[in-house]
Design a protein around this motif. Structure first.
Motif, PDB file in Angstrom:
ATOM      1  N   GLU A  92       0.825  -1.203   0.000  1.00  0.00           N
ATOM      2  CA  GLU A  92       0.000   0.000   0.000  1.00  0.00           C
ATOM      3  C   GLU A  92       0.864   1.259   0.000  1.00  0.00           C
ATOM      4  OE1 GLU A  92      -0.281  -2.526   2.057  1.00  0.00           O
ATOM      5  OE2 GLU A  92      -2.117  -3.466   1.306  1.00  0.00           O
ATOM      6  N   GLU A  93       1.937   1.227   0.782  1.00  0.00           N
ATOM      7  CA  GLU A  93       2.832   2.385   0.832  1.00  0.00           C
ATOM      8  C   GLU A  93       3.521   2.595  -0.505  1.00  0.00           C
ATOM      9  OE1 GLU A  93       6.743   4.032   3.299  1.00  0.00           O
ATOM     10  OE2 GLU A  93       5.810   2.121   3.857  1.00  0.00           O
ATOM     11  N   LEU A  94       3.939   1.497  -1.135  1.00  0.00           N
ATOM     12  CA  LEU A  94       4.589   1.608  -2.439  1.00  0.00           C
ATOM     13  C   LEU A  94       3.641   2.204  -3.472  1.00  0.00           C
ATOM     14  CD1 LEU A  94       6.970   0.992  -4.354  1.00  0.00           C
ATOM     15  CD2 LEU A  94       5.967  -1.277  -4.706  1.00  0.00           C
ATOM     16  N   ILE A  95       2.415   1.720  -3.511  1.00  0.00           N
ATOM     17  CA  ILE A  95       1.441   2.234  -4.471  1.00  0.00           C
ATOM     18  C   ILE A  95       1.155   3.710  -4.223  1.00  0.00           C
ATOM     19  CG2 ILE A  95      -0.955   2.068  -5.239  1.00  0.00           C
ATOM     20  CD1 ILE A  95      -0.734  -0.958  -4.819  1.00  0.00           C
ATOM     21  N   ARG A  96       1.052   4.100  -2.946  1.00  0.00           N
ATOM     22  CA  ARG A  96       0.830   5.529  -2.626  1.00  0.00           C
ATOM     23  C   ARG A  96       1.964   6.369  -3.184  1.00  0.00           C
ATOM     24  NH1 ARG A  96      -1.098   3.732   2.415  1.00  0.00           N
ATOM     25  NH2 ARG A  96       0.944   4.094   3.365  1.00  0.00           N
ATOM     26  N   GLN A  97       3.192   5.896  -3.019  1.00  0.00           N
ATOM     27  CA  GLN A  97       4.327   6.655  -3.527  1.00  0.00           C
ATOM     28  C   GLN A  97       4.284   6.740  -5.051  1.00  0.00           C
ATOM     29  OE1 GLN A  97       8.542   5.272  -4.128  1.00  0.00           O
ATOM     30  NE2 GLN A  97       8.851   6.410  -2.224  1.00  0.00           N
ATOM     31  N   LEU A  98       3.998   5.622  -5.706  1.00  0.00           N
ATOM     32  CA  LEU A  98       3.959   5.608  -7.160  1.00  0.00           C
ATOM     33  C   LEU A  98       2.924   6.592  -7.701  1.00  0.00           C
ATOM     34  CD1 LEU A  98       4.141   1.743  -7.851  1.00  0.00           C
ATOM     35  CD2 LEU A  98       6.004   3.408  -8.002  1.00  0.00           C
ATOM     36  N   GLU A  99       1.808   6.693  -7.009  1.00  0.00           N
ATOM     37  CA  GLU A  99       0.703   7.518  -7.505  1.00  0.00           C
ATOM     38  C   GLU A  99       0.774   8.967  -7.051  1.00  0.00           C
ATOM     39  OE1 GLU A  99      -2.743   5.372  -6.249  1.00  0.00           O
ATOM     40  OE2 GLU A  99      -2.604   3.920  -7.900  1.00  0.00           O
ATOM     41  N   SER A 100       1.606   9.248  -6.048  1.00  0.00           N
ATOM     42  CA  SER A 100       1.626  10.607  -5.502  1.00  0.00           C
ATOM     43  C   SER A 100       2.744  11.474  -6.062  1.00  0.00           C
ATOM     44  CB  SER A 100       1.746  10.563  -3.971  1.00  0.00           C
ATOM     45  OG  SER A 100       2.989   9.982  -3.585  1.00  0.00           O
ATOM     46  N   LEU A 101       3.852  10.857  -6.486  1.00  0.00           N
ATOM     47  CA  LEU A 101       4.970  11.654  -6.969  1.00  0.00           C
ATOM     48  C   LEU A 101       4.699  12.168  -8.373  1.00  0.00           C
ATOM     49  CD1 LEU A 101       7.997   9.556  -5.670  1.00  0.00           C
ATOM     50  CD2 LEU A 101       7.060  11.669  -4.737  1.00  0.00           C
ATOM     51  N   PRO A 102       5.192  13.367  -8.696  1.00  0.00           N
ATOM     52  CA  PRO A 102       4.925  13.943 -10.021  1.00  0.00           C
ATOM     53  C   PRO A 102       5.612  13.154 -11.131  1.00  0.00           C
ATOM     54  CG  PRO A 102       6.500  15.283  -8.805  1.00  0.00           C
ATOM     55  CD  PRO A 102       5.986  14.271  -7.843  1.00  0.00           C
ATOM     56  N   ALA A 103       4.852  12.853 -12.171  1.00  0.00           N
ATOM     57  CA  ALA A 103       5.412  12.141 -13.324  1.00  0.00           C
ATOM     58  C   ALA A 103       6.290  13.107 -14.140  1.00  0.00           C
ATOM     59  CB  ALA A 103       4.270  11.596 -14.170  1.00  0.00           C
ATOM     60  N   PRO A 104       7.220  12.576 -14.971  1.00  0.00           N
ATOM     61  CA  PRO A 104       7.485  11.153 -15.151  1.00  0.00           C
ATOM     62  C   PRO A 104       8.714  10.663 -14.393  1.00  0.00           C
ATOM     63  CG  PRO A 104       8.465  12.359 -16.951  1.00  0.00           C
ATOM     64  CD  PRO A 104       7.872  13.394 -16.018  1.00  0.00           C
ATOM     65  N   VAL A 105       9.346  11.537 -13.601  1.00  0.00           N
ATOM     66  CA  VAL A 105      10.619  11.174 -12.970  1.00  0.00           C
ATOM     67  C   VAL A 105      10.381  10.378 -11.693  1.00  0.00           C
ATOM     68  CG1 VAL A 105      12.771  12.075 -12.017  1.00  0.00           C
ATOM     69  CG2 VAL A 105      11.674  13.244 -13.931  1.00  0.00           C
ATOM     70  N   MET A 106      11.167   9.320 -11.501  1.00  0.00           N
ATOM     71  CA  MET A 106      11.082   8.493 -10.295  1.00  0.00           C
ATOM     72  C   MET A 106      12.458   8.408  -9.653  1.00  0.00           C
ATOM     73  SD  MET A 106       8.370   6.982  -9.052  1.00  0.00           S
ATOM     74  CE  MET A 106       8.317   6.566  -7.323  1.00  0.00           C
ATOM     75  N   MET A 107      12.492   8.294  -8.348  1.00  0.00           N
ATOM     76  CA  MET A 107      13.763   8.260  -7.627  1.00  0.00           C
ATOM     77  C   MET A 107      13.739   7.201  -6.534  1.00  0.00           C
ATOM     78  SD  MET A 107      15.585  11.367  -5.440  1.00  0.00           S
ATOM     79  CE  MET A 107      15.952  12.309  -6.916  1.00  0.00           C
ATOM     80  N   ASP A 108      14.892   6.608  -6.295  1.00  0.00           N
ATOM     81  CA  ASP A 108      15.037   5.851  -5.048  1.00  0.00           C
ATOM     82  C   ASP A 108      16.215   6.434  -4.279  1.00  0.00           C
ATOM     83  OD1 ASP A 108      17.460   3.944  -4.653  1.00  0.00           O
ATOM     84  OD2 ASP A 108      16.912   3.496  -6.725  1.00  0.00           O
ATOM     85  N   ARG A 109      15.987   6.589  -3.004  1.00  0.00           N
ATOM     86  CA  ARG A 109      16.998   7.192  -2.128  1.00  0.00           C
ATOM     87  C   ARG A 109      17.560   6.121  -1.207  1.00  0.00           C
ATOM     88  NH1 ARG A 109      12.815  10.871  -2.776  1.00  0.00           N
ATOM     89  NH2 ARG A 109      13.421  13.017  -3.350  1.00  0.00           N
ATOM     90  N   GLU A 110      18.615   5.474  -1.675  1.00  0.00           N
ATOM     91  CA  GLU A 110      19.307   4.441  -0.896  1.00  0.00           C
ATOM     92  C   GLU A 110      18.372   3.277  -0.536  1.00  0.00           C
ATOM     93  OE1 GLU A 110      22.387   6.103   1.911  1.00  0.00           O
ATOM     94  OE2 GLU A 110      21.072   7.856   1.774  1.00  0.00           O
ATOM     95  N   GLU A 111      17.407   2.998  -1.378  1.00  0.00           N
ATOM     96  CA  GLU A 111      16.451   1.926  -1.102  1.00  0.00           C
ATOM     97  C   GLU A 111      16.956   0.567  -1.565  1.00  0.00           C
ATOM     98  OE1 GLU A 111      12.472   3.196  -2.446  1.00  0.00           O
ATOM     99  OE2 GLU A 111      13.274   5.238  -2.254  1.00  0.00           O
ATOM    100  N   TYR A 112      17.840   0.566  -2.568  1.00  0.00           N
ATOM    101  CA  TYR A 112      18.453  -0.678  -3.034  1.00  0.00           C
ATOM    102  C   TYR A 112      19.842  -0.859  -2.444  1.00  0.00           C
ATOM    103  CZ  TYR A 112      20.405  -4.190  -6.197  1.00  0.00           C
ATOM    104  OH  TYR A 112      21.009  -5.321  -6.717  1.00  0.00           O
ATOM    105  N   ASP A 113      20.580   0.239  -2.340  1.00  0.00           N
ATOM    106  CA  ASP A 113      21.970   0.183  -1.892  1.00  0.00           C
ATOM    107  C   ASP A 113      22.264   1.432  -1.074  1.00  0.00           C
ATOM    108  OD1 ASP A 113      24.719  -0.948  -2.039  1.00  0.00           O
ATOM    109  OD2 ASP A 113      25.126   0.917  -3.102  1.00  0.00           O
ATOM    110  N   LEU A 114      22.664   1.253   0.167  1.00  0.00           N
ATOM    111  CA  LEU A 114      22.972   2.407   1.013  1.00  0.00           C
ATOM    112  C   LEU A 114      24.120   3.211   0.411  1.00  0.00           C
ATOM    113  CD1 LEU A 114      22.690   0.940   4.630  1.00  0.00           C
ATOM    114  CD2 LEU A 114      21.136   2.556   3.502  1.00  0.00           C
ATOM    115  N   GLY A 115      23.937   4.517   0.365  1.00  0.00           N
ATOM    116  CA  GLY A 115      24.947   5.390  -0.205  1.00  0.00           C
ATOM    117  C   GLY A 115      24.739   5.685  -1.680  1.00  0.00           C
ATOM    118  N   THR A 116      23.717   5.057  -2.296  1.00  0.00           N
ATOM    119  CA  THR A 116      23.474   5.235  -3.729  1.00  0.00           C
ATOM    120  C   THR A 116      22.062   5.732  -3.984  1.00  0.00           C
ATOM    121  OG1 THR A 116      25.018   3.444  -4.276  1.00  0.00           O
ATOM    122  CG2 THR A 116      23.434   4.077  -5.977  1.00  0.00           C
TER     123      THR A 116
END
Length: 248
Positions: free
Chosen positions: A174-198
């Motif tokens: 549910e949290e993931l879907i909220r983020q996908l639908e709330s952030l302005p298109a078309p740019v998406m970002m992850d902030r150290e969600e896959y790899d700390l420091g990246t």
């Protein structure tokens, strides 16, 4: 054969040929340490040569870290040829932003890396978790998920566990879907969600009717450059989509 004579041109070529032969002997791919043993090279020497061969397109590194010959990474020569059309745009993006560049496509129900262009000064993220199991934790994957219709996204999420890769990873649907639908298109970002420091930033691309994403990764302390990155990504995404659409 642990000599480091190593850095002469002839010896470097010999190392490259021995590693290419070792890779060719493993149709499904093999990790660097196994290839080093097969080629009779020290692991650090082998890894250096493997990286150079990968940068130049002779080899390709799969999501699990193994290496295969560059012209048969997934058994789909036509798809790889199309991805190759995007390589100049990815190389330009890498050079403009001093960041490794990535191209993915959503095919056969999975988000798959089609191309990575990096370099000695712009190393790629260590793909320590197979990419198809980490779509929820990367900007590249989340960009594809956001562009899907509700039914396709739900079907994808029903087949994939939202694994906890870092303390910042979103692990609740549910949290993931909220983020996908709330952030302005078309740019998406992850902030150290896959790899700390990246940090990774991505935008959508298309290959005909096939959805994909184009992105770059860089150190988290370079977050101040995100506006510049967005502008370059959007321009490059238009170029990649044109190249893949009209170059095919």
């Amino acid at each position: 054969m642990g000599d480091r004579a190593g850095h002469t041109p002839i010896t470097a070529v010999q190392h490259a040929f021995r590693l290419m032969e070792a890779v060719a002997a493993h149709a499904g791919g093999a990790p660097a340490n196994e290839l080093a043993r097969g080629a009779g090279l020290p692991p650090d020497t082998a890894l250096e040569v493997l990286r150079a061969l990968t940068r130049d397109g002779y080899l390709r590194r799969l999501d699990d870290g193994s290496f295969v010959l560059g012209d048969v990474p997934h058994g789909d020569h036509a798809a790889q040829g199309l991805a190759g059309l995007a390589r100049p745009a990815l190389a330009a993006l890498r050079d403009d932003l001093s960041a490794a560049a990535y191209l993915t496509f959503y095919e056969e129900g999975e988000i798959r890396i089609a191309e990575i262009v990096d370099g000695p000064q712009t190393p790629r993220v260590d793909l320590w978790v197979g990419f198809q199991d980490a779509g929820h934790a990367t900007a590249l994957g989340k960009c594809v998920l956001r562009e899907m219709d509700e039914e396709a996204r739900g079907e994808y999420l029903s087949r994939h566990t939202l694994a906890d890769l870092t303390p910042r990873t979103i692990t609740h649907r549910e949290e993931l879907i909220r983020q996908l639908e709330s952030l302005p298109a078309p740019v998406m970002m992850d902030r150290e969600e896959y790899d700390l420091g990246t940090v990774c930033i991505a935008v959508p691309v298309y290959r005909g009717g096939t959805l994909g994403s184009l992105g770059v990764s860089f150190r988290a302390d370079r977050m101040y450059r995100t506006s510049q990155v967005r502008a370059h990504l959007l321009e490059s995404a238009d170029r990649v989509t044109r190249d893949l659409t009209f170059g095919s």
